[in-house]
Enzyme design. Structure first.
Site, PDB file in Angstrom:
ATOM      1  N   HIS A 151      66.385   4.918   0.120  1.00 17.91           N
ATOM      2  CA  HIS A 151      66.806   5.533  -1.143  1.00 17.91           C
ATOM      3  C   HIS A 151      68.330   5.561  -1.300  1.00 17.91           C
ATOM      4  CE1 HIS A 151      66.701   7.912  -4.710  1.00 17.91           C
ATOM      5  NE2 HIS A 151      65.503   8.434  -4.519  1.00 17.91           N
ATOM      6  N   ASP A 380      53.970  -8.907 -10.834  1.00 18.82           N
ATOM      7  CA  ASP A 380      52.914  -9.915 -10.950  1.00 18.82           C
ATOM      8  C   ASP A 380      53.327 -11.135 -10.136  1.00 18.82           C
ATOM      9  OD1 ASP A 380      51.081 -11.852 -11.663  1.00 18.82           O
ATOM     10  OD2 ASP A 380      51.403 -11.670 -13.827  1.00 18.82           O
TER      11      ASP A 380
END
Length: 434
Positions: A151, A380
């Site tokens: 992070h 995708d």
């Protein structure tokens, strides 16, 4: 259920002819926002139904996208002058291949459980890489992609940009505008600095010798993560109720968070005099005039607060208004005030520490990570969007995750870690409009 690891390798950036960076090692200095964010791993799980994308395609796409997002192929370290930095040394991202003799539905339940940790490389171990990936193939032909990133290097906005670009790179499509990185001339204090907010007690705090920071397994053992599914119609009803008599309705996020804040408070059985507050992130990109492609952390926090009595005895509108007003206060002027304070050296001189620390439990408070506007479902690899997406197992009481549901119909999933003894009470009032 046993997950068998087949291989572990580093995937390095694949540069096209004449694209290799010069010099080979560069440095991105950590910004003042990177230095106050959570020191933690951001871990998420994607599931792809059969026929799942091939490992070769995913790996090649990863190498392609890392050439554009070099920070995710680097390491945290220091520049030659000692400045904390992301070292762009092209070490690579860690890719683990694994298999399990089970169907995906056997291992990936509707809510996070400790079993999900097996779909990531060991998150407790010390890793030198910024990004860790595990591709786990199931007997049914499905694929789980466990993605983990540090992070400190990138917030959720930046990470979602990377994930979408990874999918596009895998399919041989343009990956979009390249990331914009921090440099030493960004986030400068004003010529006449004006600290107009109490940053000492918001982004920072003064630690005491008795402070305990970190996770302890004893607390985690008593926490269960419940998934609440809110349909589009239920959310519309909540918004109408919260916004009654108000010219502009509250947002979907404000309404759901207000409802969950009240529901969790009721389930915890707190006394009316106690105060409960929320920590919720506010993106500073447009507030500071920075592009959406900024890659790093540019988040501060709003802290809505209310007494328990007001939360439970006043209507939903009260909680939603408190959230709305507090987020509105964290505007461009607030961000600039933080820049002035963080650049002054006062935090270091006074021994202040970042307030964004991981805890076992937040009660009576709440923390929320909202992924409602991030395009996580646009990852995708060539076989279509993921069939499922959710956070990994993160047993911190009161740490909420909000995400679009996999139905794609406007419904929302809330992942709610609760103490076991509060679970039944939460379930009983979770779908009440009261």
């Amino acid at each position: 259920m046993e997950v068998k690891v087949l291989s572990s390798k580093l995937v390095k950036p694949a540069y096209s002819a004449g694209e290799a960076p010069m010099p080979a090692t560069e440095y991105i200095p950590l910004s003042i926002f990177d230095r106050v964010t959570f020191e933690m791993q951001m871990a998420i799980i994607y599931a792809f139904a059969a026929p799942a994308p091939s490992t070769a395609a995913i790996e090649n796409g990863l190498a392609t996208v890392l050439a554009q997002y070099r920070a995710f192929a680097g390491q945290l370290g220091e520049a030659p002058d000692g400045t904390p930095s992301v070292v762009l040394n092209d070490r690579g991202a860690r890719l683990v291949e694994a298999t399990v003799d089970a169907d995906l539905t056997d291992m990936v339940p509707s809510k996070p459980t400790p079993e999900l940790l097996k779909l990531h490389p060991d998150l407790e171990a010390v890793h030198e890489e910024v990004v860790l990936l595990q591709l786990t193939r199931f007997r049914c032909g499905s694929l789980a992609v466990g993605f983990t990133s540090n992070h400190v290097v990138a917030d959720g906005h930046a990470t979602s940009n990377f994930l979408v670009a990874w999918g596009r790179g895998t399919r041989g499509l343009p990956m979009g505008l390249p990331p914009v990185h921090h440099h030493k001339d960004l986030f400068k204090p004003r010529s006449s600095p004006r600290v107009e907010h109490d940053h000492r007690n918001r982004e920072y705090y003064l630690p005491s010798p008795t402070d305990v920071v970190g996770h302890h397994s004893d607390a985690a053992d008593n926490i269960v993560i419940h998934k609440a599914h809110f349909t589009k119609d239920f959310i519309a009803g909540l918004r109408a109720k919260a916004s009654e008599g108000r010219g502009r309705p509250f947002s979907r996020f404000e309404t759901i968070l207000a409802h969950l804040w009240r529901t969790m408070t009721r389930a915890r059985d707190l006394s009316p005099e106690e105060t409960s507050k929320i920590r919720l992130s506010v993106d500073g990109r447009h507030r500071l005039g920075q592009p959406a492609e900024y890659f790093g952390n540019m988040v501060l926090w709003a802290f809505p607060r209310s007494t328990v009595g007001d939360l439970l005895n006043r209507p939903l509108k009260h909680a939603a208004q408190v959230i709305h007003d507090e987020v509105a206060r964290v505007d461009g002027a607030y961000f600039q005030s933080f820049v002035d304070f963080a650049s002054s050296g006062a935090a270091e001189k006074e021994g202040l520490a970042r307030s964004a620390v991981c805890k076992d439990a937040h009660c009576p408070d709440v923390e929320v990570d909202s992924w409602l506007t991030f395009p996580f479902y646009e990852l995708d690899f060539g076989t279509g969007s993921p069939s499922y997406f959710m956070p990994a197992y993160f047993p911190t009481e009161g740490m909420l995750f909000l995400a679009p549901s996999n139905f794609g119909d406007g419904s929302v999933d809330a992942f709610v870690p609760l103490f076991q003894e509060n679970l039944q009470a939460f379930k009983e009032c979770c779908y009440s409009m009261g």
